[in-house]
Design an enzyme around this catalytic site. Structure first.
Site, PDB file in Angstrom:
ATOM      1  N   THR A   1       0.876  -1.183   0.000  1.00  0.00           N
ATOM      2  CA  THR A   1       0.000   0.000   0.000  1.00  0.00           C
ATOM      3  C   THR A   1       0.904   1.220   0.000  1.00  0.00           C
ATOM      4  O   THR A   1       1.958   1.217   0.628  1.00  0.00           O
ATOM      5  CB  THR A   1      -0.878   0.000   1.267  1.00  0.00           C
ATOM      6  OG1 THR A   1      -1.813  -1.057   1.178  1.00  0.00           O
ATOM      7  CG2 THR A   1      -1.618   1.323   1.455  1.00  0.00           C
TER       8      THR A   1
ATOM      9  N   ASP B   1      -9.070  -0.071   4.834  1.00  0.00           N
ATOM     10  CA  ASP B   1      -8.967   1.234   5.494  1.00  0.00           C
ATOM     11  C   ASP B   1      -8.604   2.365   4.548  1.00  0.00           C
ATOM     12  O   ASP B   1      -8.902   3.532   4.821  1.00  0.00           O
ATOM     13  CB  ASP B   1      -7.890   1.164   6.586  1.00  0.00           C
ATOM     14  CG  ASP B   1      -6.514   0.822   6.000  1.00  0.00           C
ATOM     15  OD1 ASP B   1      -6.408  -0.212   5.298  1.00  0.00           O
ATOM     16  OD2 ASP B   1      -5.554   1.573   6.228  1.00  0.00           O
TER      17      ASP B   1
ATOM     18  N   THR C   1      -0.833   2.143   6.630  1.00  0.00           N
ATOM     19  CA  THR C   1      -0.637   0.929   5.850  1.00  0.00           C
ATOM     20  C   THR C   1      -0.674  -0.246   6.819  1.00  0.00           C
ATOM     21  O   THR C   1      -0.446  -0.077   8.007  1.00  0.00           O
ATOM     22  CB  THR C   1       0.706   0.973   5.089  1.00  0.00           C
ATOM     23  OG1 THR C   1       1.010  -0.337   4.585  1.00  0.00           O
ATOM     24  CG2 THR C   1       1.862   1.421   5.970  1.00  0.00           C
ATOM     25  N   GLY C   2      -0.976  -1.420   6.310  1.00  0.00           N
ATOM     26  CA  GLY C   2      -1.021  -2.598   7.177  1.00  0.00           C
ATOM     27  C   GLY C   2      -2.401  -3.222   7.179  1.00  0.00           C
ATOM     28  O   GLY C   2      -3.151  -3.113   6.201  1.00  0.00           O
TER      29      GLY C   2
END
Ligand code: GLY
Length: 307
Positions: A176, A207, A227-228
């Protein structure tokens, strides 16, 4: 095991600052240099805009477009594939002066989802368009669709096949992408773009297109791009959470560290975050093995990169 850490880049108490990320993940050693170079190119493109007096909003859009064009990142060309083997793209952008924001989700192939998100922001009627509605909006705004074939890389296909076979996700690069910036007037902005997660269910929204989760900006406090693990980032409203930590007085690196610790402690998720405040100070944190980044600020001779 959850590993946390934070890094603080040099600050610019006056002038501009920009920080970009190439995704929280676990980039293999042989791809570290190219990930850092990709983030450096994006930071440089943003810094050129800011150095000639351009806006933070233009700068973060341009940085993310550069990363969307780079096939090694999970955004735009090279984005990961959903359960039907197709790209379905998410992006959002926000500016901190007037709290204007725009996003697209489950977008079929278009070269620059972040540019469509920017068009949503400028249009102003709604904040988030999904799927066919996002496609219609993009076409009406003059964006030409791309194709699944043009935007699907062999690496994305190979990773999708691995996940479908149930092979372990070794060398997960995340990917991302995002950018935060503060311009010379002290206005901040944030932008984030992704393909989401490999083999995600059709209709899944992460998200990245959600204002307050993947992306948030407020000139009174700062800007964030995440990110994640998208589900965890949404459940903690992490972008907003981190910006509020800066409003309460935390410097960007401290707010980033606290946000990523909160992500782990509250919902058991891992990820990364980049932050900027209205003084142009930048900070980042991650709880994954890697998160490539690039940064520039007023007066620095060239971009700085890390992972
Ligand atoms: N953080 C990107 C996603 O989960 O979709």
């Amino acid at each position: 095991m959850l590993v946390t850490g934070s890094w603080a880049a040099p600050t610019s108490a006056r002038g501009f600052g920009v920080l970009v990320h190439g995704g929280a993940g676990d980039v293999p050693a042989d791809r570290v240099a190219s990930h850092r170079a990709g983030c450096g190119a994006a930071a440089r493109a943003a810094a050129e805009i800011l150095a000639r007096g351009g806006s933070a909003l233009d700068a973060v859009q341009r940085a993310v477009e550069v990363l969307e064009d780079d096939p090694q990142f999970n955004a735009g060309t090279g984005a990961c594939l959903d359960e039907s083997g197709e790209v379905a793209l998410d992006a959002s952008i926000m500016e901190g002066a007037g709290a204007r924001a725009g996003g697209v989700t489950i977008l079929p192939p278009f070269q620059h989802p972040i540019a469509i998100a920017r068009a949503v922001l400028e249009d102003g009627q709604h904040v988030l368009y999904a799927s066919e509605g996002a496609t219609e909006f993009a076409r009406r705004a003059g964006f030409a669709p791309s194709t699944q074939a043009a935007m699907t890389t062999p690496a994305a296909r190979e990773r999708w096949e691995m996940v479908r076979r149930g092979d372990p996700e070794v060398g997960w690069a995340g990917g991302t992408v995002g950018a935060v910036a503060c311009d010379a007037r002290g206005s901040v902005a944030a932008a984030t773009s992704t393909g989401g997660t490999t083999n995600k269910r059709r209709g899944r929204v992460g998200d990245t297109p959600i204002i307050g989760a993947g992306t948030f900006a407020d000139d009174g406090a700062g800007a964030a791009s995440n990110t994640g693990h998208g589900e965890g980032v949404m459940r903690t409203c992490l972008g907003y959470w981190a910006v509020e930590a800066m409003r309460a007085g935390a410097a960007p690196d401290e707010a980033a560290r606290r946000a990523i610790e909160h992500l782990g402690a509250r919902v058991g998720s891992r990820g990364g975050i980049i932050l900027v405040d209205p003084r142009g100070r930048i900070g980042l944190a991650r709880s994954t093995a890697t998160m490539s980044w690039g940064a520039a600020w007023a007066g620095c001779p060239d971009v700085v990169t890390g992972i």
